[in-house]
Design an enzyme around this catalytic site. Sequence first.
Site, PDB file in Angstrom:
ATOM      1  N   ARG A   1       0.796  -1.225   0.000  1.00  0.00           N
ATOM      2  CA  ARG A   1       0.000   0.000   0.000  1.00  0.00           C
ATOM      3  C   ARG A   1       0.828   1.274   0.000  1.00  0.00           C
ATOM      4  O   ARG A   1       0.579   2.183  -0.794  1.00  0.00           O
ATOM      5  CB  ARG A   1      -0.914   0.041   1.245  1.00  0.00           C
ATOM      6  N   THR A   2       1.803   1.343   0.882  1.00  0.00           N
ATOM      7  CA  THR A   2       2.500   2.623   1.044  1.00  0.00           C
ATOM      8  C   THR A   2       3.227   3.006  -0.242  1.00  0.00           C
ATOM      9  O   THR A   2       3.101   4.125  -0.732  1.00  0.00           O
ATOM     10  CB  THR A   2       3.480   2.557   2.234  1.00  0.00           C
TER      11      THR A   2
ATOM     12  N   LYS B   1      25.203  -3.933  -1.928  1.00  0.00           N
ATOM     13  CA  LYS B   1      26.670  -3.996  -2.000  1.00  0.00           C
ATOM     14  C   LYS B   1      27.294  -3.347  -0.772  1.00  0.00           C
ATOM     15  O   LYS B   1      28.496  -3.160  -0.712  1.00  0.00           O
ATOM     16  CB  LYS B   1      27.156  -3.243  -3.244  1.00  0.00           C
TER      17      LYS B   1
ATOM     18  N   ARG C   1      11.332   3.970   2.862  1.00  0.00           N
ATOM     19  CA  ARG C   1      11.048   3.027   3.955  1.00  0.00           C
ATOM     20  C   ARG C   1      12.326   2.249   4.210  1.00  0.00           C
ATOM     21  O   ARG C   1      13.000   1.818   3.270  1.00  0.00           O
ATOM     22  CB  ARG C   1       9.925   2.068   3.576  1.00  0.00           C
TER      23      ARG C   1
ATOM     24  N   HIS D   1       5.665   6.238  11.247  1.00  0.00           N
ATOM     25  CA  HIS D   1       5.034   6.027   9.942  1.00  0.00           C
ATOM     26  C   HIS D   1       4.024   7.166   9.772  1.00  0.00           C
ATOM     27  O   HIS D   1       2.808   6.953   9.810  1.00  0.00           O
ATOM     28  CB  HIS D   1       4.343   4.659   9.947  1.00  0.00           C
TER      29      HIS D   1
END
Lengths: 304, 138
Positions: A51-52, A80, A101, A129
Amino acid sequence: MRSLIDILELTTDEINELLDVANDIIDNPSKYSEKCHGKKLATLFFEPSTRTRLSFEAAMYELGGNVLGFSEAQSSSSAKGESVSDTIRTVSCYADIIAMRHPKEGAPYVATMKSRVPIINAGDGGHNHPTQTLTDLLTIKREKGRLNGFTIGFCGDLKFGRTVHSLISALSRYENIKMVLISPDELKVPEYVKEEILDKKGIEYREVTTLDEVMGELDILYMTRVQKERFFNEADYLRLKDTYILTPEKLNSAKSDLAILHPLPRVNEISVAVDDDPRAKYFDQVLNGKYVRMALIMKLLEVR
Amino acid sequence: MILSPIDNGIVLDHIKPGNGFEIYNTLKLSELNCQVALILNAQSIKMGRKDIIKIAEPIDLDLDVIGYIDPGVTVNFVKDGKVVKRMHLEAPELVKDVIKCKNPRCITSTEQELRHIFKLTDREKGVYRCMYCESKAK
């Protein structure tokens, strides 16, 4: 240049303004369809999301902008061993705004120290959030017509649920809100939330262990998932898990204008039979998330 | 026990018993070339017992570190046998690179170059939280 890492960085006036813009977008989408023409949003998702990420991308497309980015750390140089600081320094050369995120708490804050462009925290571990909280606030505002004078029940995992802590702290700035915290003892709201938010702000709240005993009082029910992995032993989980599953039967004693919210994803904590109940608002909440992110992108890009 | 006064240097007074050793270690006073006296459990009219540290050189001290460990400390700057300046410390707003965040999910656990910064969030209770993840300092 402003970023958004924690919901409390926004004043209540700014939140109200964002919700007003989001409502206007819902009513007049065509008015906003070119607002971010020529602008690029980078979505940097170092851990998975449905969703986000998609709502951020949809939001930017609906504003007439473009999107670049990655949806897992493995497809970036982070695999890496590149640091967050270096990744952000690089990406901020290409994009006008970044939504990120990251599984590590505080990573978006580090990003703000190195970025040339605004950063939006799209979730950092169990920490913050803020755009989920904006989504929750918009849904409450649309369903109740106000952000004060109601009783909200938070149910399920109140210990680890970042969305619960953020919403509690955002709502603590509005007046006449009563909170009912419904959870097993193992998953109660952490002491610091009670001491530093609820007690300090003088919020009326109480803690209970079953949903049935408070259902009739609630104007809003905010459900969360009780996760098996949070319990120390399986016996406790088995004893408690069904207590927090919302079924049509449990809603018999609820108010007719109750609004049921859930940040999603759900597993089994809301029976699918509840989805057809007009009080179920969690998929409206998903849609609201896109609109409020549109409003936020515009605000941080200083687009009017 | 008698210890002669110092002519030039710094005296950290009114240290809570037990904190003297921590201040001594954290400031790495054992690495100084001058005389340093760490006095534990000295008699105090005000506190009953206290620790004292005397440093026989006018060195630069990180007062924020001392204020973080023990906000009640008095710092006396001594010149030619006289106290020329006296400071009563308070808990500092920020503490940098003194304590490390213990939260395994904090970004400082993986990004090694980041400074460990803690912010005072409750002066009354002396609570410090990590600038990045907001975990409480332990």
